[in-house]
Design a protein around this motif. Structure first.
Motif, PDB file in Angstrom:
ATOM      1  N   LEU A 225       0.832  -1.211   0.000  1.00 23.93           N
ATOM      2  CA  LEU A 225       0.000   0.000   0.000  1.00 23.93           C
ATOM      3  C   LEU A 225       0.865   1.259   0.000  1.00 23.93           C
ATOM      4  O   LEU A 225       0.533   2.239  -0.671  1.00 23.93           O
ATOM      5  CB  LEU A 225      -0.937  -0.002   1.212  1.00 23.93           C
ATOM      6  N   GLU A 226       1.943   1.231   0.728  1.00 28.65           N
ATOM      7  CA  GLU A 226       2.840   2.394   0.742  1.00 28.65           C
ATOM      8  C   GLU A 226       3.505   2.582  -0.615  1.00 28.65           C
ATOM      9  O   GLU A 226       3.691   3.714  -1.084  1.00 28.65           O
ATOM     10  CB  GLU A 226       3.879   2.229   1.844  1.00 28.65           C
ATOM     11  N   GLU A 227       3.842   1.486  -1.269  1.00 24.67           N
ATOM     12  CA  GLU A 227       4.417   1.562  -2.609  1.00 24.67           C
ATOM     13  C   GLU A 227       3.403   2.113  -3.603  1.00 24.67           C
ATOM     14  O   GLU A 227       3.730   2.959  -4.438  1.00 24.67           O
ATOM     15  CB  GLU A 227       4.862   0.164  -3.056  1.00 24.67           C
ATOM     16  N   GLN A 228       2.165   1.653  -3.482  1.00 23.85           N
ATOM     17  CA  GLN A 228       1.114   2.150  -4.357  1.00 23.85           C
ATOM     18  C   GLN A 228       0.865   3.636  -4.126  1.00 23.85           C
ATOM     19  O   GLN A 228       0.603   4.386  -5.058  1.00 23.85           O
ATOM     20  CB  GLN A 228      -0.186   1.369  -4.120  1.00 23.85           C
ATOM     21  N   GLN A 229       0.957   4.065  -2.882  1.00 23.45           N
ATOM     22  CA  GLN A 229       0.773   5.477  -2.560  1.00 23.45           C
ATOM     23  C   GLN A 229       1.840   6.327  -3.247  1.00 23.45           C
ATOM     24  O   GLN A 229       1.552   7.381  -3.815  1.00 23.45           O
ATOM     25  CB  GLN A 229       0.831   5.670  -1.051  1.00 23.45           C
ATOM     26  N   PHE A 230       3.081   5.856  -3.223  1.00 24.03           N
ATOM     27  CA  PHE A 230       4.180   6.588  -3.862  1.00 24.03           C
ATOM     28  C   PHE A 230       3.958   6.657  -5.375  1.00 24.03           C
ATOM     29  O   PHE A 230       4.096   7.713  -5.993  1.00 24.03           O
ATOM     30  CB  PHE A 230       5.516   5.913  -3.557  1.00 24.03           C
ATOM     31  N   GLU A 231       3.600   5.514  -5.996  1.00 19.86           N
ATOM     32  CA  GLU A 231       3.382   5.483  -7.441  1.00 19.86           C
ATOM     33  C   GLU A 231       2.204   6.361  -7.844  1.00 19.86           C
ATOM     34  O   GLU A 231       2.245   7.046  -8.870  1.00 19.86           O
ATOM     35  CB  GLU A 231       3.155   4.045  -7.900  1.00 19.86           C
ATOM     36  N   ALA A 232       1.147   6.344  -7.026  1.00 23.83           N
ATOM     37  CA  ALA A 232      -0.023   7.163  -7.338  1.00 23.83           C
ATOM     38  C   ALA A 232       0.326   8.648  -7.311  1.00 23.83           C
ATOM     39  O   ALA A 232      -0.109   9.427  -8.158  1.00 23.83           O
ATOM     40  CB  ALA A 232      -1.143   6.864  -6.341  1.00 23.83           C
TER      41      ALA A 232
ATOM     42  N   GLU B 165      -5.650  15.536 -14.393  1.00 27.59           N
ATOM     43  CA  GLU B 165      -7.054  15.692 -14.777  1.00 27.59           C
ATOM     44  C   GLU B 165      -7.797  14.369 -14.666  1.00 27.59           C
ATOM     45  O   GLU B 165      -8.892  14.295 -14.109  1.00 27.59           O
ATOM     46  CB  GLU B 165      -7.154  16.210 -16.213  1.00 27.59           C
ATOM     47  N   GLN B 166      -7.189  13.277 -15.142  1.00 25.81           N
ATOM     48  CA  GLN B 166      -7.850  11.979 -15.100  1.00 25.81           C
ATOM     49  C   GLN B 166      -8.024  11.498 -13.669  1.00 25.81           C
ATOM     50  O   GLN B 166      -9.080  11.007 -13.292  1.00 25.81           O
ATOM     51  CB  GLN B 166      -7.036  10.948 -15.883  1.00 25.81           C
ATOM     52  N   ASN B 167      -6.999  11.641 -12.838  1.00 23.45           N
ATOM     53  CA  ASN B 167      -7.096  11.189 -11.462  1.00 23.45           C
ATOM     54  C   ASN B 167      -8.168  11.928 -10.694  1.00 23.45           C
ATOM     55  O   ASN B 167      -8.911  11.357  -9.920  1.00 23.45           O
ATOM     56  CB  ASN B 167      -5.746  11.361 -10.747  1.00 23.45           C
ATOM     57  N   SER B 168      -8.262  13.238 -10.902  1.00 21.46           N
ATOM     58  CA  SER B 168      -9.249  14.013 -10.169  1.00 21.46           C
ATOM     59  C   SER B 168     -10.650  13.661 -10.597  1.00 21.46           C
ATOM     60  O   SER B 168     -11.601  13.757  -9.834  1.00 21.46           O
ATOM     61  CB  SER B 168      -8.997  15.513 -10.373  1.00 21.46           C
ATOM     62  N   ALA B 169     -10.816  13.216 -11.841  1.00 21.23           N
ATOM     63  CA  ALA B 169     -12.156  12.893 -12.339  1.00 21.23           C
ATOM     64  C   ALA B 169     -12.654  11.554 -11.840  1.00 21.23           C
ATOM     65  O   ALA B 169     -13.821  11.384 -11.538  1.00 21.23           O
ATOM     66  CB  ALA B 169     -12.148  12.898 -13.866  1.00 21.23           C
ATOM     67  N   HIS B 170     -11.745  10.546 -11.723  1.00 22.20           N
ATOM     68  CA  HIS B 170     -12.185   9.191 -11.433  1.00 22.20           C
ATOM     69  C   HIS B 170     -11.837   8.712 -10.025  1.00 22.20           C
ATOM     70  O   HIS B 170     -12.588   7.977  -9.417  1.00 22.20           O
ATOM     71  CB  HIS B 170     -11.579   8.219 -12.451  1.00 22.20           C
ATOM     72  N   ASN B 171     -10.717   9.102  -9.495  1.00 22.65           N
ATOM     73  CA  ASN B 171     -10.306   8.611  -8.182  1.00 22.65           C
ATOM     74  C   ASN B 171      -9.365   9.631  -7.563  1.00 22.65           C
ATOM     75  O   ASN B 171      -8.156   9.438  -7.517  1.00 22.65           O
ATOM     76  CB  ASN B 171      -9.611   7.256  -8.321  1.00 22.65           C
ATOM     77  N   PRO B 172      -9.919  10.725  -7.065  1.00 20.00           N
ATOM     78  CA  PRO B 172      -9.104  11.858  -6.660  1.00 20.00           C
ATOM     79  C   PRO B 172      -8.077  11.530  -5.582  1.00 20.00           C
ATOM     80  O   PRO B 172      -7.047  12.180  -5.485  1.00 20.00           O
ATOM     81  CB  PRO B 172     -10.137  12.878  -6.157  1.00 20.00           C
ATOM     82  N   GLU B 173      -8.328  10.535  -4.754  1.00 17.86           N
ATOM     83  CA  GLU B 173      -7.404  10.226  -3.676  1.00 17.86           C
ATOM     84  C   GLU B 173      -6.637   8.939  -3.943  1.00 17.86           C
ATOM     85  O   GLU B 173      -5.910   8.460  -3.089  1.00 17.86           O
ATOM     86  CB  GLU B 173      -8.176  10.131  -2.352  1.00 17.86           C
ATOM     87  N   ASN B 174      -6.806   8.369  -5.145  1.00 20.10           N
ATOM     88  CA  ASN B 174      -6.096   7.154  -5.538  1.00 20.10           C
ATOM     89  C   ASN B 174      -6.273   6.031  -4.525  1.00 20.10           C
ATOM     90  O   ASN B 174      -5.316   5.356  -4.141  1.00 20.10           O
ATOM     91  CB  ASN B 174      -4.605   7.454  -5.732  1.00 20.10           C
ATOM     92  N   LYS B 175      -7.482   5.843  -4.072  1.00 25.58           N
ATOM     93  CA  LYS B 175      -7.760   4.785  -3.114  1.00 25.58           C
ATOM     94  C   LYS B 175      -7.982   3.456  -3.827  1.00 25.58           C
ATOM     95  O   LYS B 175      -8.383   3.411  -4.985  1.00 25.58           O
ATOM     96  CB  LYS B 175      -8.995   5.129  -2.276  1.00 25.58           C
ATOM     97  N   LEU B 176      -7.721   2.371  -3.093  1.00 24.86           N
ATOM     98  CA  LEU B 176      -7.912   1.027  -3.619  1.00 24.86           C
ATOM     99  C   LEU B 176      -9.114   0.371  -2.963  1.00 24.86           C
ATOM    100  O   LEU B 176      -9.367   0.562  -1.775  1.00 24.86           O
ATOM    101  CB  LEU B 176      -6.683   0.161  -3.329  1.00 24.86           C
ATOM    102  N   ASP B 177      -9.862  -0.395  -3.737  1.00 24.20           N
ATOM    103  CA  ASP B 177     -10.821  -1.322  -3.160  1.00 24.20           C
ATOM    104  C   ASP B 177     -10.049  -2.590  -2.841  1.00 24.20           C
ATOM    105  O   ASP B 177      -9.211  -3.040  -3.639  1.00 24.20           O
ATOM    106  CB  ASP B 177     -11.957  -1.606  -4.137  1.00 24.20           C
TER     107      ASP B 177
ATOM    108  N   SER C  49      -5.833   0.792  10.733  1.00 23.93           N
ATOM    109  CA  SER C  49      -4.604   1.573  10.879  1.00 23.93           C
ATOM    110  C   SER C  49      -4.709   2.885  10.097  1.00 23.93           C
ATOM    111  O   SER C  49      -5.706   3.156   9.428  1.00 23.93           O
ATOM    112  CB  SER C  49      -3.411   0.764  10.358  1.00 23.93           C
ATOM    113  N   SER C  50      -3.641   3.668  10.149  1.00 22.31           N
ATOM    114  CA  SER C  50      -3.636   4.943   9.426  1.00 22.31           C
ATOM    115  C   SER C  50      -3.695   4.737   7.913  1.00 22.31           C
ATOM    116  O   SER C  50      -4.102   5.645   7.183  1.00 22.31           O
ATOM    117  CB  SER C  50      -2.368   5.731   9.788  1.00 22.31           C
ATOM    118  N   LEU C  51      -3.317   3.546   7.440  1.00 22.58           N
ATOM    119  CA  LEU C  51      -3.374   3.278   5.996  1.00 22.58           C
ATOM    120  C   LEU C  51      -4.791   3.049   5.497  1.00 22.58           C
ATOM    121  O   LEU C  51      -5.002   2.889   4.295  1.00 22.58           O
ATOM    122  CB  LEU C  51      -2.495   2.072   5.649  1.00 22.58           C
ATOM    123  N   ALA C  52      -5.749   3.041   6.402  1.00 20.49           N
ATOM    124  CA  ALA C  52      -7.155   2.932   5.974  1.00 20.49           C
ATOM    125  C   ALA C  52      -7.534   4.080   5.041  1.00 20.49           C
ATOM    126  O   ALA C  52      -8.462   3.953   4.244  1.00 20.49           O
ATOM    127  CB  ALA C  52      -8.075   2.925   7.196  1.00 20.49           C
ATOM    128  N   ARG C  53      -6.808   5.177   5.124  1.00 27.07           N
ATOM    129  CA  ARG C  53      -7.101   6.325   4.259  1.00 27.07           C
ATOM    130  C   ARG C  53      -6.851   5.992   2.788  1.00 27.07           C
ATOM    131  O   ARG C  53      -7.316   6.716   1.901  1.00 27.07           O
ATOM    132  CB  ARG C  53      -6.249   7.529   4.662  1.00 27.07           C
TER     133      ARG C  53
END
Length: 225
Positions: free
Chosen positions: A67-74, A83-95, A112-116
């Motif tokens: 998750l931390e790696e994905q956060q960095f890449e996002a 523009e694309q990120n803000s339209a579809h997944n502004p916070e780059n969250k994962l299901d 944990s704090s990574l729930a965000r």
């Protein structure tokens, strides 16, 4: 849209690959093992390998690292695709979806704090959750418990979780099921339950992935005309 799947002790299997295809989404699959694909003769052998690999603690650490790696890449990708990120997944969250030990590990991460970084969690028969009922999910979380477990009474766990529940948590029993009902390699596999929940997951994820079409008000339509 990306979905993170945390496997059970069987790890990455052809059956799980089939489930991924059924969901119709880009999926990241994480297992307790480093091998690309696991091949255990039985659930007992798989569980022994899981313990030898570091057990639940190590699994949680692997998920946190991912998750931390994905956060960095996002964050990096957002600079190029703002523009694309803000339209579809502004916070780059994962299901996220978890099965058995994967569900138990994700339950700990969801508290944990990574729930965000989690948009929603769907956790199937995470039996070790019974040891962590004091934790509270900090992201929308759905727990689907098997109706029958060898080591404990799921109905009592459901009652306990509902007593401590927050607005983020939904808990349910899957009728007429045993632990492992989503996995063909498990002795508790149930074709009917697997088909039901796979379809539910696919529909939920597809509806979330669909691009939002802004509604045009009457005044805006009149100006356009």
């Amino acid at each position: 849209m990306t979905v993170l799947i945390a496997t059970d002790v069987f790890g990455k299997t052809p059956a799980l690959a089939s489930l991924v295809r059924s969901l119709g989404q880009d999926c990241l699959v994480i297992s307790p093992f480093d091998d690309e694909q696991s091949d255990f003769r039985s659930e007992q052998v798989a569980y022994q390998a899981f313990i030898a690999q570091g057990g639940l603690t190590r699994y949680v650490e692997k998920i946190i690292a991912l998750l931390e790696e994905q956060q960095f890449e996002a964050k990096h990708n957002a600079e190029h695709n703002a523009e694309q990120n803000s339209a579809h997944n502004p916070e780059n969250k994962l299901d996220v979806i978890g099965f058995s030990v994967g569900a138990s590990a994700l339950w700990m991460v969801a508290a944990s704090s990574l729930a965000r970084k989690i948009a929603s969690a769907h956790l199937f028969y995470g039996s070790r959750i019974r040891e962590y009922t004091h934790l509270q999910a900090l992201c929308p979380t759905r727990l689907i418990l098997a109706e029958r477990e060898a080591a404990f009474d799921p109905a009592k766990l459901l009652h306990q979780l509902r007593q401590n529940k927050t607005a983020e948590l939904l808990v349910e029993l899957a009728p007429n099921t045993n632990h492992g009902f989503m996995n063909p390699y498990s002795g508790g596999f149930c074709v009917k339950a697997q088909a039901k929940y796979t379809q539910e997951l696919a529909l939920r994820l597809q509806s979330k992935a669909a691009p939002h079409t802004p509604q045009i008000s009457r005044s805006e339509a009149a100006l356009a005309a």
